[in-house]
Design a protein around this motif. Structure first.
Motif, PDB file in Angstrom:
ATOM      1  N   VAL A 352      -9.944   6.992   8.215  1.00  0.00           N
ATOM      2  CA  VAL A 352      -9.322   5.200   7.927  1.00  0.00           C
ATOM      3  C   VAL A 352      -7.841   5.347   7.145  1.00  0.00           C
ATOM      4  N   ALA A 353      -7.932   5.888   6.334  1.00  0.00           N
ATOM      5  CA  ALA A 353      -6.778   5.975   5.150  1.00  0.00           C
ATOM      6  C   ALA A 353      -5.696   6.487   5.708  1.00  0.00           C
ATOM      7  N   HIS A 354      -5.861   7.757   6.523  1.00  0.00           N
ATOM      8  CA  HIS A 354      -4.674   8.284   6.926  1.00  0.00           C
ATOM      9  C   HIS A 354      -4.055   7.388   8.290  1.00  0.00           C
ATOM     10  N   ALA A 400       1.031   6.745  -0.578  1.00  0.00           N
ATOM     11  CA  ALA A 400      -0.290   6.679  -0.264  1.00  0.00           C
ATOM     12  C   ALA A 400      -0.762   8.052   0.711  1.00  0.00           C
ATOM     13  N   SER A 401       0.269   8.428   1.383  1.00  0.00           N
ATOM     14  CA  SER A 401       0.089   9.605   2.178  1.00  0.00           C
ATOM     15  C   SER A 401      -0.289  10.858   1.154  1.00  0.00           C
ATOM     16  N   SER A 408      -4.501   4.275  -0.748  1.00  0.00           N
ATOM     17  CA  SER A 408      -5.508   4.742   0.042  1.00  0.00           C
ATOM     18  C   SER A 408      -5.611   6.176   0.295  1.00  0.00           C
ATOM     19  N   GLY A 409      -4.979   7.254  -0.075  1.00  0.00           N
ATOM     20  CA  GLY A 409      -5.206   8.301   0.129  1.00  0.00           C
ATOM     21  C   GLY A 409      -5.917   9.223  -0.479  1.00  0.00           C
ATOM     22  N   PHE A 410      -5.980   8.566  -2.095  1.00  0.00           N
ATOM     23  CA  PHE A 410      -6.531   9.375  -3.041  1.00  0.00           C
ATOM     24  C   PHE A 410      -8.064   9.445  -3.060  1.00  0.00           C
ATOM     25  N   MET A 479      -3.488  -0.229   2.160  1.00  0.00           N
ATOM     26  CA  MET A 479      -3.389   0.891   1.560  1.00  0.00           C
ATOM     27  C   MET A 479      -3.810   0.593  -0.144  1.00  0.00           C
ATOM     28  N   LEU A 480      -3.681  -0.898  -0.413  1.00  0.00           N
ATOM     29  CA  LEU A 480      -3.830  -1.104  -1.787  1.00  0.00           C
ATOM     30  C   LEU A 480      -5.374  -1.441  -2.122  1.00  0.00           C
TER      31      LEU A 480
END
Length: 528
Positions: A352-354, A400-401, A408-410, A479-480
């Motif tokens: 989802v995040a990606h 984020a990436s 979102s990516g963390f 993303m946040l």
């Protein structure tokens, strides 16, 4: 696997039918060609609202169960049924698809206006919108399919709109890229077809012989046969994912396709590969999945490092984003086949995040290319002073990436790494190297494009307009949200991960020098 709980209202069928019928109507009714863009946007927003209402009917107290299910005879002579339903992971994938489609249509609003002929422009806009709506229907259907034969048909059918979206729109070498994408995908699909046929023969058979729930735990085959069947599915999914060394179609396709097409392709469609690994490979072939896991983990690690290193050296911004995705998909596959519950949960959240961060990168890069007229990174400079909003959205998406805390990516990357370290310190250390490289492949192009003195040829370029801001704002918000409050997404997929994870001896859960052979030993011990 849990039995399907039938829905009182056919939500999934409605969500599949609405964009598919709307695409056909748009194609056939000529007066609608003049209003193709608002028509497509309205339909996609209607589907998004419908998906929101459907989500309200989902029981989040049992996200590991398949819900909102529908079952009807389709081709009983072949054992094929029309069976759809979603668990927590399937629901998230459907929501990701229906979110990105209206954003893509809004972002691509003026994409074809370089065509001077009005009639040709109308046909191109109509064709693009109709293909995107048809693709939306297929994306929803494939993530909801609970019949292997239905899944295979949808897996192959998605190639048609993507082929025409790439081949008819985009860069000067778009037809070559579309053909390469098609050949790779067809090759994987043909290998998978052999497995689909053999799977039915190994199962209980009957009019519902392809139902996933009827196949799990009921396959009669030798260990060798199971491994061959697993490989037939895995190869197709690895091509779709894409994993090294069957990834080469993706950079070429992303370079030549429109930003909107690349957004859907990498943000959603490629997730069908990792989704298939989770929904089909692991439950249908548990012993074969364990047998193949060490080799797949090595391939995933190669994908992670290779994709990251290749991204650093790219001059074309679209190819750069594509190679970052090869690295990110390596993380997802690593999390899946480590088979640790934490890593599996992270892999599902990562999907989802990606999808969100990569969609934002492609759309913002598309805005940049529309203004600068080229995808070559060295052609830009100082854009931060000229287009501060564009620069800011690119930076947030890039951060984020690369998994900056608060974005979102963390969380998913941390979960994948944590689960990996619990199984293999060596694999975890190798994967961590890509985190360092990620800072280079994101911050270096940002520096080249947006910092320094502006180039004289670029000073008149406008910043993002209202429509463009609205198209990217939901992605920044997502993303946040995933960065600060990922709990709802984690809760939705944790039971799915718990059902597929392997319980291991505590000695393997510690950082005591465990390595890839330990992974193999753990899988073998679990199989026994």
């Amino acid at each position: 696997m849990n039995a399907m709980n039938e829905a009182a209202f056919p939500w999934l069928t409605v969500l599949i039918a609405v964009p598919l019928v709307a695409a056909a109507v748009l194609w056939l009714v000529k007066p609608l060609h003049k209003v193709a863009r608002p028509y497509g946007l309205a339909v996609s927003l209607l589907v998004l609202v419908g998906a929101g209402v459907m989500t309200a009917q989902f029981d989040f107290s049992a996200p590991g169960e398949v819900q909102l299910s529908e079952l009807a005879a389709w081709i009983p002579q072949l054992g094929a049924s029309y069976a759809v339903g979603v668990n927590g992971l399937g629901l998230l994938m459907v929501l990701l698809a229906v979110l990105l489609v209206p954003l893509v249509l809004a972002a691509a609003w003026r994409e074809q206006e370089v065509v001077p002929d009005g009639a040709v422009l109308e046909r191109r806009q109509m064709g693009f919108v109709a293909l995107v709506l048809a693709l939306e229907a297929l994306m929803i259907a494939v993530f909801a399919a609970r019949d292997v034969f239905l899944f295979y048909v949808l897996f192959e059918a998605m190639l048609i709109p993507v082929y025409f979206l790439v081949g008819n729109y985009g860069g000067p070498r778009r037809r070559t890229a579309a053909l390469k994408f098609l050949l790779y995908s067809l090759a994987g699909g043909l290998i998978m077809l052999v497995g689909v046929v053999a799977l039915y023969l190994a199962g209980p058979g009957g009019e519902q012989g392809f139902l996933i729930d009827n196949l799990v735990g009921n396959l009669e085959m030798t260990a060798t046969a199971e491994r061959l069947l697993f490989l037939s599915f895995f190869i197709a999914f690895a091509i779709k994912a894409p994993m090294w060394p069957v990834h080469t179609w993706l950079p070429d396709t992303a370079q030549q396709a429109t930003p909107g097409t690349s957004t859907l392709l990498v943000g959603v469609l490629d997730k069908v590969g990792t989704f298939g690994m989770i929904a089909l490979c692991l439950p249908l072939f548990p012993e074969a999945s364990q047998w193949a896991a060490p080799a797949i983990i090595v391939l995933a690690l190669v994908s992670i490092i290779y994709g990251a290193l290749l991204a650093v050296g790219q001059r074309d911004i679209m190819r750069l984003i594509a190679f970052t995705s090869v690295s990110h998909f390596g993380f997802i596959v690593l999390g899946i086949f480590v088979r640790d519950e934490v890593a599996l949960t992270g892999a599902m959240v990562y999907m989802v995040a990606h999808g969100v961060s990569t969609a934002a990168l492609f759309l913002v890069a598309g805005y940049l290319v529309q203004r600068g007229g080229t995808q070559e990174i060295p052609a830009y400079g100082g854009m931060q002073k000229i287009t501060p909003v564009l620069a800011g959205t690119f930076l947030v998406s890039g951060l984020a990436s690369l998994a900056l805390p608060g974005l979102s990516g963390f969380v998913p990357e941390y979960l994948v790494l944590l689960g990996t370290f619990r199984v293999s310190v060596v694999a975890g250390v190798v994967a961590v190297l890509a985190v360092i490289i990620a800072a280079v492949y994101i911050l270096l192009p940002y520096q080249r494009i947006f910092t320094g003195p502006p180039r004289e040829t670029l000073v008149a370029i406008p910043d993002l307009g209202a429509r463009e801001k609205w198209a990217v704002a939901p992605l920044v918000a997502a993303m946040l949200f995933l960065g600060f409050y990922p709990a709802p997404v984690i809760d939705a997929v944790t039971p799915v991960a718990a059902e597929l994870a392997i319980d291991r001896p505590s000695s393997i859960d510690t950082a005591d020098g465990a390595d890839l052979p330990a992974v193999a030993a753990a899988h073998e011990g679990s199989a026994k």
